[in-house]
Write a protein that holds these residues in place. Structure first.
Motif, PDB file in Angstrom:
ATOM      1  N   UNK A 216       0.928  -1.126   0.038  1.00  0.00           N
ATOM      2  CA  UNK A 216      -0.043   0.013   0.045  1.00  0.00           C
ATOM      3  C   UNK A 216       0.761   1.324  -0.024  1.00  0.00           C
ATOM      4  N   UNK A 217       2.088   1.373   0.872  1.00  0.00           N
ATOM      5  CA  UNK A 217       2.745   2.438   0.890  1.00  0.00           C
ATOM      6  C   UNK A 217       3.952   2.447  -0.122  1.00  0.00           C
ATOM      7  N   UNK A 218       4.356   1.236  -0.097  1.00  0.00           N
ATOM      8  CA  UNK A 218       5.586   1.211  -1.320  1.00  0.00           C
ATOM      9  C   UNK A 218       5.117   0.098  -2.341  1.00  0.00           C
ATOM     10  N   UNK A 219       4.006  -0.787  -2.194  1.00  0.00           N
ATOM     11  CA  UNK A 219       3.898  -1.612  -3.194  1.00  0.00           C
ATOM     12  C   UNK A 219       2.258  -1.417  -3.523  1.00  0.00           C
ATOM     13  N   UNK A 220       2.228  -1.171  -5.050  1.00  0.00           N
ATOM     14  CA  UNK A 220       0.961  -1.012  -5.378  1.00  0.00           C
ATOM     15  C   UNK A 220       0.486  -2.394  -6.184  1.00  0.00           C
ATOM     16  N   UNK A 221      -0.930  -2.833  -5.849  1.00  0.00           N
ATOM     17  CA  UNK A 221      -1.249  -4.059  -5.901  1.00  0.00           C
ATOM     18  C   UNK A 221      -2.002  -4.293  -7.262  1.00  0.00           C
ATOM     19  N   UNK A 222      -2.293  -3.237  -7.954  1.00  0.00           N
ATOM     20  CA  UNK A 222      -3.081  -3.031  -9.239  1.00  0.00           C
ATOM     21  C   UNK A 222      -2.236  -2.725 -10.237  1.00  0.00           C
TER      22      UNK A 222
END
Length: 321
Positions: A216-222
């Protein structure tokens, strides 16, 4: 890089990975209070600085990093990771784009390997990667600071404060105009209080982002494909990470803090019990006393009393099991 601010009165040099800047300037708790009140600044000039220029810089970085970057607007701060093929964290970058250049600061001992990796992935993209550490330094202004900055500086503004990229030659003048200076120990104490992980302390060779709360802060899941994405998606959708970050309140009667790597065990099992994790960072906080972050096995009960070495520790959940 050795900071000229080590010549300020009371400066005590930091050691280890933070060598080159001040650990403190003689008032550890006073420096923490100043930062908590939004006053002063922290010298982070030992950190590496790199830039990426060229018309395809954002789309290229989007392919390599864990963060969604193709539509990153100028001036918006973000952070991103580079993962191994197995999803283990290799690099952490703290980024901002000024409209023409992506600026990033990173851990001081990671610059050569990071530059080498980025250069190997350029292919035919119209980008240029440069190590700017010799010419530019980073200073941190805490959240709540009302310090006005010259427009010439590139700034990353986050809830934790502002990271300022300034010419290294201007460090001494900046300190004179924006003091008081606070050392790395004060900065680290507030980082631990805020549960913010740091590469090389909260991570080891097998850490994945889920364990530290970096989803969420450093990793975008989409976003699209990047190295290590399969592990990220699999753990997020089908399972749980093997370890989790916890916040520890340490027994204040102990003279020494448990250093990085100190084994964490269940208090009920005693100091000879089975190791369930390790201390990642321990600090003395001006209000909370001795505190720490630790990485423990996911199945450690959230209400269990712990031992950090021989020091009693009460845990708070950072990453849910």
């Amino acid at each position: 890089m050795t900071s000229p601010l080590l010549n300020l009165p009371g400066a005590v040099p930091a050691e280890g990975r933070d060598e080159g800047v001040a650990a403190h300037y003689g008032e550890l708790y006073g420096e923490q209070r100043a930062l908590a009140d939004g006053r002063g600044f922290v010298d982070l000039s030992h950190r590496g600085v790199l830039t990426v220029t060229g018309p395809e810089r954002l789309s290229w970085l989007h392919l390599l990093l864990t963060q969604h970057l193709t539509e990153l607007p100028p001036g918006q701060a973000t952070e991103a990771l580079i993962l191994s093929a197995n999803g283990h964290i290799e690099h952490a970058l703290y980024l901002v784009d000024d409209g023409e250049t992506v600026w990033a600061h990173v851990e001081p001992d990671t610059v050569p390997a990071l530059i080498a990796y980025l250069e190997s992935m350029k292919f035919f993209y119209r980008v240029e990667v440069a190590d700017r550490t010799a010419d530019f330094a980073v200073v941190h202004l805490p959240a709540g600071s009302i310090t006005e900055l010259a427009e010439k500086y590139v700034v990353r503004e986050t809830p934790a404060g502002r990271d300022v990229f300034l010419p290294r030659a201007e460090l001494t003048a900046f300190a004179a105009d924006h003091g008081p200076a606070a050392g790395l120990l004060a900065y680290e104490a507030l980082r631990v209080e805020a549960h913010r992980p740091r590469l090389g302390l909260e991570t080891d060779h097998r850490t994945i982002p889920h364990e530290l709360g970096w989803i969420g802060t450093a990793v975008h899941l989409q976003k699209g494909c990047y190295r290590g994405q399969e592990t990220v998606a699999r753990v997020h959708n089908l399972g749980k990470p093997p370890r989790r970050l916890v916040f520890l309140h340490l027994d204040g009667s102990e003279v020494l803090l448990p250093p990085h790597g100190t084994p964490v065990r269940l208090a009920a099992d005693g100091p000879e019990g089975r190791q369930l994790g390790f201390v990642t960072t321990s600090v003395r906080h001006h209000e909370l006393g001795p505190i720490a972050l630790a990485l423990v096995k996911r199945n450690v009960p959230v209400d269990a009393a712990l031992l950090a070495g021989s020091t009693a520790a009460a845990q708070e959940v950072v990453v849910a099991p």
